[in-house]
Design an enzyme around this catalytic site. Structure first.
Site, PDB file in Angstrom:
ATOM      1  N   GLU A 336       4.452  -6.023  -6.389  1.00 23.13           N
ATOM      2  CA  GLU A 336       6.052  -5.689  -6.332  1.00 23.13           C
ATOM      3  C   GLU A 336       7.327  -6.781  -5.048  1.00 23.13           C
ATOM      4  OE1 GLU A 336       6.220  -1.718  -8.090  1.00 23.13           O
ATOM      5  OE2 GLU A 336       5.683  -1.952  -5.716  1.00 23.13           O
ATOM      6  N   CYS A 337       8.255  -7.428  -5.727  1.00 19.28           N
ATOM      7  CA  CYS A 337       8.918  -8.110  -5.395  1.00 19.28           C
ATOM      8  C   CYS A 337       8.432  -8.687  -3.960  1.00 19.28           C
ATOM      9  CB  CYS A 337       9.545  -6.907  -4.305  1.00 19.28           C
ATOM     10  SG  CYS A 337      12.009  -7.427  -4.240  1.00 19.28           S
ATOM     11  N   GLY A 338       8.380  -8.172  -2.041  1.00 24.59           N
ATOM     12  CA  GLY A 338       7.654  -8.491  -1.583  1.00 24.59           C
ATOM     13  C   GLY A 338       6.703  -9.183  -1.007  1.00 24.59           C
ATOM     14  N   SER A 427       5.621  -8.726  -9.531  1.00 29.55           N
ATOM     15  CA  SER A 427       6.978  -9.231 -10.251  1.00 29.55           C
ATOM     16  C   SER A 427       8.132  -8.408  -9.220  1.00 29.55           C
ATOM     17  CB  SER A 427       7.322  -8.050 -12.026  1.00 29.55           C
ATOM     18  OG  SER A 427       8.639  -8.042 -11.924  1.00 29.55           O
TER      19      SER A 427
END
Length: 466
Positions: A336-338, A427
């Site tokens: 997720e993200c990072g 994502s």
């Protein structure tokens, strides 16, 4: 006092909602100061944060010395929020809820949440540079909707008693001035590009600031002589239970390794509870310091600040090789993200330094300073839709074709790209597991078959091309 009404229980507890006309008015500072003040009096204070947020809850948890939950009517649902408030009221002497953005911003807004549960709102406003106008703005906010109960105004950054008196005299009798708080830069909370600095990074400094903030509230109120003292418990609110459906143990026997350190810390405690309710066990590891990946059936790489520690991530060759091997075994990985940035080939920080990352996905992640993306979206997955949000200050380029795109809450344009490669789902979206536990169980399930580099979906849901 707890009562029974039909199939539901009612629990009363003093409660106050801290909202503001805009971001940057001092809500978190005031909420943390109040939490520490009442905690010092020997009271148990439970604090909630409106909307998706990882950093403010860390701060507020340290201030109150209690766990902090996120409440959001869209992301979590009304029943979830209602039950969490009820459970807090069963044990707490005081409930504080910090709003997000401006009081009426967003759909649902802070005002929607406060109105839904009947929690009185204290309007926190930075009054620097205005006097009677502050009263006018507060009066407009208080009268904008008739379903919100307004407790009064907290005038932050008040320059003098004369300044306070001008505001007090301009307010209608129906809108009390709860507090006039003097300017004091020593209590400001440290920030960086995604918001406040993580609590564990500056724990000792925060302790000093929390204590100073509690003293700041006390001295400000004593100096102003405000009769409607903010340091008195607010009126009790009745919170009604909403028992949630039990979660089947779909992940029984599965162990999940979760990255957690200074680089990866954006983890909802609610998500960990969902994993436990699904029957999974989990353990944490540090991509910054650990050279051995825990033995696990699945891997979760949450968001955080990998760009601040990219040199250490790049240098941890042993762990990099083990995560790459885990990926090539097609075991489930959620990034997720990072975590997505960590999975790319290259990460470029704000100083334009380039670092090698895991290389599980082709592409480059680059930091963008203050500009970025944020907003509510649903992650559209073969396993099912999961409510989520995006908040990042980076961009990714030269990535593979996405499996799907996030579905924005109120806009038809495609949201964040969702990638699927072997067992990896990556994502920019941060998922809220409680919104669809069954989909999360399928996402983390180790029951996955690979045929010609195509992933046959977990638990036989759908075919997904690599």
């Amino acid at each position: 006092m707890s009562q029974l009404t039909g199939a539901h229980q009612i629990q009363s507890c003093p409660a106050l909602f801290l909202a503001a006309p805009a971001s940057g008015q001092g809500k978190t500072t005031v909420t943390a100061g109040l939490a520490r003040y009442f905690t010092r009096q020997g009271l148990l204070v439970r604090v909630f944060k409106t909307g998706p947020d990882y950093l403010d809850p860390q701060i507020l948890a340290q201030a109150s010395r209690q766990p902090v939950e996120q409440l959001d009517l869209w992301m979590a649902g009304e029943a979830y929020c209602r039950q969490k408030l009820f459970e807090a009221a069963e044990v707490a002497d005081l409930i504080l809820v910090e709003g997000a953005m401006g009081m009426f911003d967003g759909e649902p807004s802070s005002a929607d949440l406060a109105a839904c549960f009947g929690i009185p709102i204290a309007i926190v406003m930075d009054v620097k540079g205005m006097a009677q106008t502050a009263a006018a703005v507060a009066t407009g906010l208080a009268s904008f909707r008739d379903d919100c109960v307004i407790a009064g105004l907290i005038a932050n950054n008040c320059g003098s008693e004369r300044h306070a008196q001008l505001i007090r005299d301009a307010l209608p009798e129906t809108l009390p001035l709860l507090a006039t708080l003097k300017r004091d830069p020593s209590i400001a909370l440290p920030e960086r590009h995604l918001g406040l600095v993580q609590a564990e990074e500056v724990a000792d400094e925060l302790e000093q600031r929390f204590e100073a903030a509690a003293d700041w509230l006390t001295s400000s109120l004593q100096a102003s002589g405000d009769t409607q003292s903010l340091l008195q418990l607010p009126r009790p609110v009745d919170f009604v239970s909403a028992p949630l459906a039990s979660v089947p143990p779909l992940l029984a026997g599965q162990h999940i390794a979760i990255a957690r350190d200074e680089a990866f810390s954006f983890i909802y405690e609610a998500n960990l509870r969902v994993l436990a309710a699904l029957g999974a066990t989990y353990s944490f590891f540090s991509p910054l310091r650990d050279s051995v990946l825990p033995v696990a059936d699945a891997l979760w790489l949450p968001g955080g600040y990998p760009e601040l520690h990219a040199d250490k991530l790049q240098a941890n060759n042993d762990l990099t090789a083990q995560i790459q091997a885990f990926y090539h075994e097609s075991k489930p990985i959620l990034a997720e993200c990072g975590g997505l940035l960590y999975c790319l080939e290259t990460l470029i920080d704000l100083e334009q330094n380039q670092f090698n990352m895991l290389g599980l996905l082709s592409g480059v992640g680059a930091m963008r300073g203050r500009s970025g993306c944020q907003g509510m979206q649903s992650a559209v997955l073969p396993e099912g839709e999961v409510r989520a949000h995006a908040h990042h200050r980076s961009r990714s380029e030269n990535t593979p074709a996405p499996m799907s795109y996030g579905r924005r809450q109120r806009h038809p344009a495609p949201g964040e790209a969702v990638y699927r490669s072997k067992g990896l789902t990556a994502s920019y979206l941060h998922l809220f597991f409680a919104s669809n536990p069954q989909a999360i169980a399928a996402l983390f399930s180790s029951k996955i078959t690979i045929t010609n580099d195509s992933a046959i979906a977990r638990n036989g849901v759908i075919n997904v091309n690599d």
